[in-house]
Design a protein around this motif. Structure first.
Motif, PDB file in Angstrom:
ATOM      1  N   UNK A  75       0.813  -1.231   0.000  1.00 12.19           N
ATOM      2  CA  UNK A  75       0.000   0.000   0.000  1.00 12.19           C
ATOM      3  C   UNK A  75       0.840   1.271   0.000  1.00 12.19           C
ATOM      4  N   UNK A  76       1.864   1.313   0.847  1.00 12.06           N
ATOM      5  CA  UNK A  76       2.707   2.502   0.925  1.00 12.06           C
ATOM      6  C   UNK A  76       3.450   2.738  -0.381  1.00 12.06           C
ATOM      7  N   UNK A  77       4.043   1.682  -0.928  1.00 14.58           N
ATOM      8  CA  UNK A  77       4.801   1.841  -2.176  1.00 14.58           C
ATOM      9  C   UNK A  77       3.875   2.129  -3.356  1.00 14.58           C
ATOM     10  N   UNK A  78       2.660   1.613  -3.319  1.00 12.81           N
ATOM     11  CA  UNK A  78       1.696   1.919  -4.381  1.00 12.81           C
ATOM     12  C   UNK A  78       1.431   3.422  -4.424  1.00 12.81           C
ATOM     13  N   UNK A  79       1.216   4.012  -3.246  1.00 13.62           N
ATOM     14  CA  UNK A  79       0.973   5.453  -3.198  1.00 13.62           C
ATOM     15  C   UNK A  79       2.209   6.242  -3.603  1.00 13.62           C
ATOM     16  N   UNK A  80       3.382   5.848  -3.089  1.00 14.82           N
ATOM     17  CA  UNK A  80       4.606   6.593  -3.391  1.00 14.82           C
ATOM     18  C   UNK A  80       4.931   6.538  -4.887  1.00 14.82           C
ATOM     19  N   UNK A  81       4.769   5.369  -5.490  1.00 11.37           N
ATOM     20  CA  UNK A  81       5.020   5.245  -6.935  1.00 11.37           C
ATOM     21  C   UNK A  81       4.032   6.102  -7.719  1.00 11.37           C
ATOM     22  N   UNK A  82       2.767   6.074  -7.305  1.00 14.33           N
ATOM     23  CA  UNK A  82       1.755   6.892  -7.980  1.00 14.33           C
ATOM     24  C   UNK A  82       2.089   8.374  -7.857  1.00 14.33           C
ATOM     25  N   UNK A  83       2.462   8.807  -6.661  1.00 11.24           N
ATOM     26  CA  UNK A  83       2.765  10.227  -6.447  1.00 11.24           C
ATOM     27  C   UNK A  83       3.987  10.652  -7.270  1.00 11.24           C
ATOM     28  N   UNK A  84       4.980   9.768  -7.361  1.00 18.55           N
ATOM     29  CA  UNK A  84       6.159  10.053  -8.180  1.00 18.55           C
ATOM     30  C   UNK A  84       5.772  10.189  -9.652  1.00 18.55           C
ATOM     31  N   UNK A  85       4.909   9.289 -10.127  1.00 15.83           N
ATOM     32  CA  UNK A  85       4.460   9.355 -11.522  1.00 15.83           C
ATOM     33  C   UNK A  85       3.674  10.644 -11.793  1.00 15.83           C
ATOM     34  N   UNK A  86       2.875  11.067 -10.818  1.00 16.18           N
ATOM     35  CA  UNK A  86       2.114  12.315 -10.984  1.00 16.18           C
ATOM     36  C   UNK A  86       3.064  13.501 -11.127  1.00 16.18           C
ATOM     37  N   UNK A  87       4.091  13.536 -10.289  1.00 15.66           N
ATOM     38  CA  UNK A  87       5.067  14.627 -10.360  1.00 15.66           C
ATOM     39  C   UNK A  87       5.856  14.565 -11.673  1.00 15.66           C
ATOM     40  N   UNK A  88       6.204  13.364 -12.107  1.00 16.00           N
ATOM     41  CA  UNK A  88       6.900  13.206 -13.385  1.00 16.00           C
ATOM     42  C   UNK A  88       6.010  13.666 -14.539  1.00 16.00           C
TER      43      UNK A  88
ATOM     44  N   UNK B 248       7.467  14.221 -18.281  1.00 16.01           N
ATOM     45  CA  UNK B 248       8.232  12.987 -18.480  1.00 16.01           C
ATOM     46  C   UNK B 248       7.497  12.049 -19.441  1.00 16.01           C
ATOM     47  N   UNK B 249       8.224  11.501 -20.418  1.00 17.76           N
ATOM     48  CA  UNK B 249       7.597  10.680 -21.450  1.00 17.76           C
ATOM     49  C   UNK B 249       7.025   9.369 -20.892  1.00 17.76           C
ATOM     50  N   UNK B 250       7.729   8.772 -19.929  1.00 15.00           N
ATOM     51  CA  UNK B 250       7.235   7.534 -19.318  1.00 15.00           C
ATOM     52  C   UNK B 250       5.920   7.774 -18.601  1.00 15.00           C
ATOM     53  N   UNK B 251       5.856   8.884 -17.855  1.00 17.80           N
ATOM     54  CA  UNK B 251       4.637   9.223 -17.129  1.00 17.80           C
ATOM     55  C   UNK B 251       3.486   9.546 -18.092  1.00 17.80           C
ATOM     56  N   UNK B 252       3.810  10.215 -19.174  1.00 21.35           N
ATOM     57  CA  UNK B 252       2.783  10.536 -20.177  1.00 21.35           C
ATOM     58  C   UNK B 252       2.246   9.259 -20.815  1.00 21.35           C
ATOM     59  N   UNK B 253       3.136   8.307 -21.096  1.00 26.65           N
ATOM     60  CA  UNK B 253       2.702   7.023 -21.658  1.00 26.65           C
ATOM     61  C   UNK B 253       1.818   6.277 -20.656  1.00 26.65           C
ATOM     62  N   UNK B 254       2.202   6.276 -19.375  1.00 31.77           N
ATOM     63  CA  UNK B 254       1.400   5.626 -18.335  1.00 31.77           C
ATOM     64  C   UNK B 254       0.042   6.302 -18.211  1.00 31.77           C
ATOM     65  N   UNK B 255       0.018   7.617 -18.349  1.00 29.90           N
ATOM     66  CA  UNK B 255      -1.246   8.358 -18.301  1.00 29.90           C
ATOM     67  C   UNK B 255      -2.170   7.937 -19.443  1.00 29.90           C
ATOM     68  N   UNK B 256      -1.615   7.795 -20.644  1.00 29.50           N
ATOM     69  CA  UNK B 256      -2.417   7.352 -21.790  1.00 29.50           C
ATOM     70  C   UNK B 256      -2.902   5.917 -21.588  1.00 29.50           C
ATOM     71  N   UNK B 257      -2.041   5.095 -20.995  1.00 24.10           N
ATOM     72  CA  UNK B 257      -2.367   3.692 -20.781  1.00 24.10           C
ATOM     73  C   UNK B 257      -3.497   3.523 -19.768  1.00 24.10           C
ATOM     74  N   UNK B 258      -3.596   4.448 -18.829  1.00 21.28           N
ATOM     75  CA  UNK B 258      -4.598   4.354 -17.746  1.00 21.28           C
ATOM     76  C   UNK B 258      -5.733   5.347 -17.927  1.00 21.28           C
ATOM     77  N   UNK B 259      -6.015   5.720 -19.158  1.00 18.98           N
ATOM     78  CA  UNK B 259      -7.160   6.597 -19.481  1.00 18.98           C
ATOM     79  C   UNK B 259      -7.124   7.929 -18.738  1.00 18.98           C
ATOM     80  N   UNK B 260      -5.938   8.522 -18.674  1.00 18.66           N
ATOM     81  CA  UNK B 260      -5.823   9.870 -18.124  1.00 18.66           C
ATOM     82  C   UNK B 260      -5.802   9.961 -16.611  1.00 18.66           C
ATOM     83  N   UNK B 261      -5.498   8.848 -15.921  1.00 21.51           N
ATOM     84  CA  UNK B 261      -5.492   8.861 -14.451  1.00 21.51           C
ATOM     85  C   UNK B 261      -4.523   9.895 -13.888  1.00 21.51           C
ATOM     86  N   UNK B 262      -3.324   9.967 -14.464  1.00 21.80           N
ATOM     87  CA  UNK B 262      -2.321  10.893 -13.933  1.00 21.80           C
ATOM     88  C   UNK B 262      -2.711  12.348 -14.170  1.00 21.80           C
ATOM     89  N   UNK B 263      -3.240  12.642 -15.345  1.00 21.62           N
ATOM     90  CA  UNK B 263      -3.600  14.033 -15.646  1.00 21.62           C
ATOM     91  C   UNK B 263      -4.724  14.505 -14.740  1.00 21.62           C
TER      92      UNK B 263
END
Length: 398
Positions: free
Chosen positions: A248-261, A266-281
């Motif tokens: 649970x803790x690492x899930x949140x920390x990884x998510x928060x890092x991806x949001x900041x990226x 960051x291209x990796x974060x943008x790709x993850x955002x597209x993959x998850x239907x805009x979750x990060x944006x």
């Protein structure tokens, strides 16, 4: 023959014990679970305005019934520590502020979680599973006979028929419910579950994926089923406890890092955002728009179907971690994460599969908000393992 056995969090077994009024206490909280699940299902899940109205009207009467039944249970079954009350008061202080923002649903849920801390979690989980399953069948039956039709969302999913929604307001709800029920079935079956059953359960989730095009719950249930054989075995128990309790803790920390990226392009974060239907944006926009507060923060977000009605744009924050951090505040969020971690660790001696189930659901929380929805998550009561966990008991066939 069924016997009551006391399991401590470290797996040690005490002699069978009979507690006064234990059966009454279990039944009272099981009834509370049924009331809460049915009310939430009626008011928020089933696509029928008459049933929605009934659910909304019955919320506060049902919540008062839950409050008094929990009070009776506590008086009949006195068994708590100061830390239990402290945890509970912190949560209540935060969530009580949401009455005006229509977030009061969480009050009844946490009353039940608190009351379940010294009861039979196995029975409570089974009660939740059967109630959710029954409500789902009711919804599907209504859809088959054309009574529950999600008119608000027809334009959103091009080409999908009414039956694809299974009588629910939102097209993806059925995929999440089936995911939770699949995990629940495996926890109840424990070591008895066979390979053919696992394949069959995966196939059901695959059929739901084809019908709803909702990938996140299918991915999560696939991860759970792949790891199930390993967690059924009594090997590396301590290592598994330590590793999965950190999920649970690492899930949140990884998510928060991806949001900041994502925020810095960051291209990796943008790709993850597209993959998850805009979750990060959506999460990034929510953090910037609403901010992170110590206590609860009142704000409104809009999902599909509301934009055409109120003139708003889609702004719903799907990630449970971000949504509940912004909505309920830092203090609630820290306490909640601690409760999940403690629950995973204390569940380790009770049922080999249960800690893995809680951990996988915390991965699901990266993508979707249903982890705190009592009408979806039959394991919500296991947060009670964070309270006085040494007295938690399961009923086993031996």
């Amino acid at each position: 023959m069924r016997k009551k056995i006391l399991f401590l969090p470290n797996g040690n077994i005490l002699a069978p014990t009979k507690y006064p009024n234990e059966g009454i206490a279990n039944n009272l909280i099981s009834f509370c679970l049924v009331l809460q699940i049915i009310d939430r299902f009626f008011s928020n899940i089933i696509s029928n305005s008459t049933i929605n109205d009934i659910g909304n009207r019955m919320y506060w009467p049902f919540t008062l019934i839950v409050f008094f039944l929990v009070l009776i249970k506590e008086l009949l079954y006195l068994n708590f520590r100061i830390v239990d009350i402290l945890f509970f008061l912190i949560i209540c202080f935060d969530v009580i502020q949401f009455k005006e923002a229509q977030q009061s649903w969480i009050i009844g849920s946490f009353l039940i979680i608190f009351a379940s801390r010294n009861l039979n979690f196995y029975k409570l989980i089974k009660t939740s599973i059967w109630t959710i399953f029954g409500c789902t069948l009711f919804s599907i039956t209504g859809a088959i006979f054309g009574k529950f039709v999600p008119l608000r969302f027809i334009s959103f999913v091009n080409g999908n028929s009414f039956t694809d929604f299974f009588g629910m307001i939102y097209f993806s709800y059925i995929s999440h419910i089936v995911m939770f029920l699949t995990i629940g079935y495996c926890v109840v079956r424990k070591k008895k579950i066979k390979t053919l059953e696992i394949i069959f359960l995966w196939f059901i989730n695959f059929i739901i994926l084809i019908n709803t095009q909702t990938f996140n719950p299918f991915l999560v249930v696939t991860i759970f089923l792949l790891g199930l054989p390993f967690f059924q075995k009594n090997i590396f128990l301590k290592l598994k406890e330590i590793v999965i309790s950190l999920i649970p803790l690492f899930s949140f920390l990884i998510l928060y890092l991806l949001i900041r990226m994502y925020g810095i392009g960051n291209h990796t974060a943008i790709y993850f955002n597209d993959l998850t239907s805009g979750r990060l944006s959506l999460a990034f926009g929510g953090i910037n728009r609403f901010g992170i507060h110590l206590f609860s923060n009142l704000f409104q977000v809009y999902a599909h179907g509301y934009a055409g009605i109120v003139g708003a744009t889609y702004s719903y924050i799907d990630s449970a971690y971000v949504l509940y951090l912004l909505r309920f505040g830092i203090i609630f969020f820290i306490v909640w994460i601690m409760m999940i971690i403690i629950s995973i660790r204390n569940a380790n001696g009770l049922n080999n599969v249960l800690p893995w189930a809680i951990a996988v659901i915390s991965i699901h929380a990266i993508f979707d908000p249903e982890i705190l929805w009592i009408e979806f998550n039959p394991f919500l009561v296991t947060l009670g393992l964070a309270f006085s966990a040494g007295r938690a008991r399961f009923e086993y066939k031996i």
